[in-house]
Scaffold this motif. Structure first.
Motif, short mmCIF file in Angstrom:
data_model
loop_
_atom_site.label_atom_id
_atom_site.label_comp_id
_atom_site.label_asym_id
_atom_site.label_seq_id
_atom_site.Cartn_x
_atom_site.Cartn_y
_atom_site.Cartn_z
N THR A 1 -13.97 29.39 4.06
CA THR A 1 -12.63 28.82 4.05
C THR A 1 -11.59 29.92 4.24
O THR A 1 -11.24 30.63 3.29
N PRO A 2 -11.08 30.09 5.46
CA PRO A 2 -9.96 31.02 5.67
C PRO A 2 -8.63 30.33 5.40
O PRO A 2 -8.51 29.11 5.57
N MET A 3 -7.64 31.10 4.98
CA MET A 3 -6.29 30.58 4.78
C MET A 3 -5.30 31.47 5.54
O MET A 3 -5.39 32.70 5.47
N ASN A 4 -4.38 30.84 6.29
CA ASN A 4 -3.35 31.58 6.99
C ASN A 4 -2.03 30.83 6.89
O ASN A 4 -1.94 29.80 6.20
N LEU A 5 -1.00 31.34 7.55
CA LEU A 5 0.32 30.71 7.47
C LEU A 5 0.46 29.63 8.53
O LEU A 5 0.25 29.90 9.72
N TYR B 1 -27.46 20.19 7.29
CA TYR B 1 -26.23 19.63 7.83
C TYR B 1 -25.20 20.72 8.09
O TYR B 1 -25.28 21.83 7.55
N PHE B 2 -24.25 20.37 8.96
CA PHE B 2 -23.17 21.28 9.33
C PHE B 2 -21.90 20.46 9.55
O PHE B 2 -21.93 19.40 10.18
N TYR B 3 -20.77 20.96 9.03
CA TYR B 3 -19.46 20.34 9.23
C TYR B 3 -18.45 21.40 9.63
O TYR B 3 -18.48 22.53 9.12
N ALA B 4 -17.53 21.04 10.53
CA ALA B 4 -16.35 21.85 10.82
C ALA B 4 -15.14 21.05 10.36
O ALA B 4 -14.95 19.91 10.77
N GLN B 5 -14.33 21.63 9.49
CA GLN B 5 -13.16 20.94 8.93
C GLN B 5 -11.90 21.49 9.61
O GLN B 5 -11.52 22.65 9.40
N VAL B 6 -11.26 20.65 10.44
CA VAL B 6 -10.18 21.09 11.31
C VAL B 6 -8.85 20.50 10.83
O VAL B 6 -8.71 19.29 10.70
N PRO B 7 -7.85 21.33 10.54
CA PRO B 7 -6.56 20.81 10.06
C PRO B 7 -5.78 20.13 11.19
O PRO B 7 -5.72 20.63 12.31
N LEU B 8 -5.17 18.98 10.86
CA LEU B 8 -4.26 18.29 11.76
C LEU B 8 -2.82 18.34 11.25
O LEU B 8 -1.88 18.25 12.04
N ASN C 1 3.63 28.78 1.84
CA ASN C 1 2.50 29.59 1.39
C ASN C 1 1.36 29.50 2.40
O ASN C 1 1.44 28.79 3.39
N LEU C 2 0.27 30.21 2.12
CA LEU C 2 -0.93 30.12 2.92
C LEU C 2 -1.53 28.72 2.82
O LEU C 2 -1.44 28.06 1.78
N ALA C 3 -2.16 28.27 3.91
CA ALA C 3 -2.80 26.95 3.93
C ALA C 3 -4.18 27.07 4.56
O ALA C 3 -4.45 27.96 5.38
N GLN C 4 -5.06 26.15 4.20
CA GLN C 4 -6.43 26.17 4.70
C GLN C 4 -6.44 26.01 6.23
O GLN C 4 -5.86 25.09 6.78
N ALA C 5 -7.13 26.93 6.91
CA ALA C 5 -7.33 26.85 8.36
C ALA C 5 -8.68 26.18 8.64
O ALA C 5 -9.32 25.65 7.72
N THR C 6 -9.11 26.18 9.90
CA THR C 6 -10.41 25.58 10.24
C THR C 6 -11.52 26.22 9.41
O THR C 6 -11.65 27.45 9.37
N SER C 7 -12.30 25.39 8.75
CA SER C 7 -13.31 25.84 7.80
C SER C 7 -14.67 25.27 8.19
O SER C 7 -14.76 24.28 8.94
N TYR C 8 -15.73 25.85 7.64
CA TYR C 8 -17.08 25.46 8.02
C TYR C 8 -17.96 25.32 6.78
O TYR C 8 -17.85 26.11 5.84
N THR C 9 -18.83 24.31 6.82
CA THR C 9 -19.76 24.06 5.72
C THR C 9 -21.16 23.87 6.29
O THR C 9 -21.37 23.09 7.23
N PHE C 10 -22.11 24.62 5.74
CA PHE C 10 -23.52 24.49 6.07
C PHE C 10 -24.27 24.13 4.79
O PHE C 10 -23.89 24.58 3.71
N GLY C 11 -25.36 23.37 4.91
CA GLY C 11 -26.10 23.06 3.70
C GLY C 11 -27.49 22.52 3.98
O GLY C 11 -27.82 22.09 5.10
N VAL C 12 -28.33 22.56 2.94
CA VAL C 12 -29.65 21.94 2.99
C VAL C 12 -29.83 21.12 1.71
O VAL C 12 -29.29 21.44 0.65
N THR C 13 -30.57 20.03 1.85
CA THR C 13 -30.88 19.15 0.73
C THR C 13 -32.39 19.07 0.57
O THR C 13 -33.12 18.95 1.56
N LYS C 14 -32.86 19.12 -0.67
CA LYS C 14 -34.28 18.98 -0.97
C LYS C 14 -34.44 17.92 -2.06
O LYS C 14 -33.68 17.90 -3.04
#
Length: 345
Positions: free
Chosen positions: A63-67, A309-316, A323-336
């Motif tokens: 999760t990067p944050m920028n202006l 699974y994989f997700y890309a979270q893109v701000p609209l 202040n700083l706000a969340q920029a495009t973020s990425y989530t990877f995961g595995v489930t067992k």
């Protein structure tokens, strides 16, 4: 029923975590900085597994944050050590958070389940002190460690072949750092720390409906967090999250998912003085935010007991009060999945 349950596991929840801390006399604070985590919905976190089934997720989020466009980054300092709020104290540059979470869900019965989320984070932050119209003293902060541990109890009030409606209630424990210092020797403000420094209350709702059997389902997830005031007089603002989306099974092993995410956070507050005034509870300028975005994703079924699974979270839309706000973020995961016992056996 088990095949249907596996398809419904595609949905999703947000990892909404940041953590909490310890004691000891420390130098004065520098910074009114912000940090957040990805909050996409991962269904295997939110559902109630069948009785005797343990679902384990390992989730990594970047999760990067920028202006945002139009923001100057010039914000107030909330000095929780000195109990002061100083307007226009420093200039924000960036925050980067890596979150690693182990999430366990266990079905006590087919309707009642327990969830434990154990987060581990690394964070880097930079800002300038702002004095007489000039940037001075580049402040660098980094920390790594455990975050707030979340404990949840969940109940499925609508268990059918096509539908589910799960309500959850729980707490976040103050288990992470909230008084770490930067390279200049000052305590970074709680909003940028790994931890919040106090207990929180959490409520969730997860709904899913199978529109086309074994092919298409929709889901909605909502959550609310309230954190109490910590020992430094700092209180994080309430957080509201609403996510919704669809999962499309194209092949037995391949699922495409799309969701929209909305998060609203109210202003943080601090028992502090402004200028030479008395110490009172004040809302902190440049905290609180609104964020709306889209999160396309893909899920892979690997055999009978694994998923990835994989997700890309893109701000609209982003509004973070300069202040700083969340920029495009990425989530990877595995489930067992672990069947610890078979009911009735």
């Amino acid at each position: 029923m088990w095949a249907l349950s596996r398809r419904l596991l595609v949905a999703g929840l947000g990892i909404v975590t940041v953590a909490v801390g310890t004691v000891a006399p420390l130098p004065s604070a520098h910074a009114a900085c912000g940090a957040v985590s990805c909050f996409v919905t991962i269904g295997s976190q939110q559902q109630v597994p069948q009785a005797g089934l343990l679902t384990m997720n390992f989730i990594y989020s970047y999760t990067p944050m920028n202006l945002p466009s139009g923001s100057t980054g010039l914000i107030a300092e909330a000095d929780q050590i000195g109990r002061r709020i100083i307007p226009n104290h420093h200039n924000e540059r960036s925050t980067y958070t890596n979150s690693f979470a182990l999430d366990f869900n266990y079905g006590v019965t087919d309707r009642f389940g327990l969830q434990v989320t154990l987060p581990y984070m690394t964070r880097r932050h930079e800002h300038y002190h702002f004095h007489q119209g000039q940037n001075e003293d580049l402040s660098r902060f980094s920390d790594k460690g455990i975050g707030d541990i979340r404990l949840m109890a969940k109940y499925n009030v609508l268990a059918s072949l096509k539908s589910m409606l799960v309500f959850g209630v729980g707490t976040e424990l103050p288990t992470g750092d909230y008084r770490q210092t930067d390279n200049l020797g000052g305590v970074l403000e709680p909003a940028g720390q790994l931890g919040r420094g106090q207990f929180g209350l959490v409520g969730t709702m997860y709904q899913s409906y199978e529109i086309l059997p074994h092919r298409l389902n929709q889901f909605v997830f909502a959550s609310y967090r309230h954190t109490f005031k910590n020992n430094d007089g700092y209180q994080f603002g309430d957080e509201y999250i609403v996510n919704g989306g669809f999962n499309l099974v194209t092949l037995p092993w391949l699922v495409f998912t799309a969701q929209v995410n909305y998060r609203y956070m109210t202003h943080d507050s601090l028992s502090a003085s402004i200028g030479s005034g008395p110490i009172l509870d004040h809302g902190i300028p440049n905290t609180g935010s609104s964020w709306f975005g889209a999160a396309p994703g893909v899920l892979f079924n690997i055999g009978d007991t694994w998923q990835a699974y994989f997700y890309a979270q893109v701000p609209l839309y982003r509004d973070a009060n300069n202040n700083l706000a969340q920029a495009t973020s990425y989530t990877f995961g595995v489930t067992k999945y672990f069947q610890l016992f078979t009911p009735g056996a």
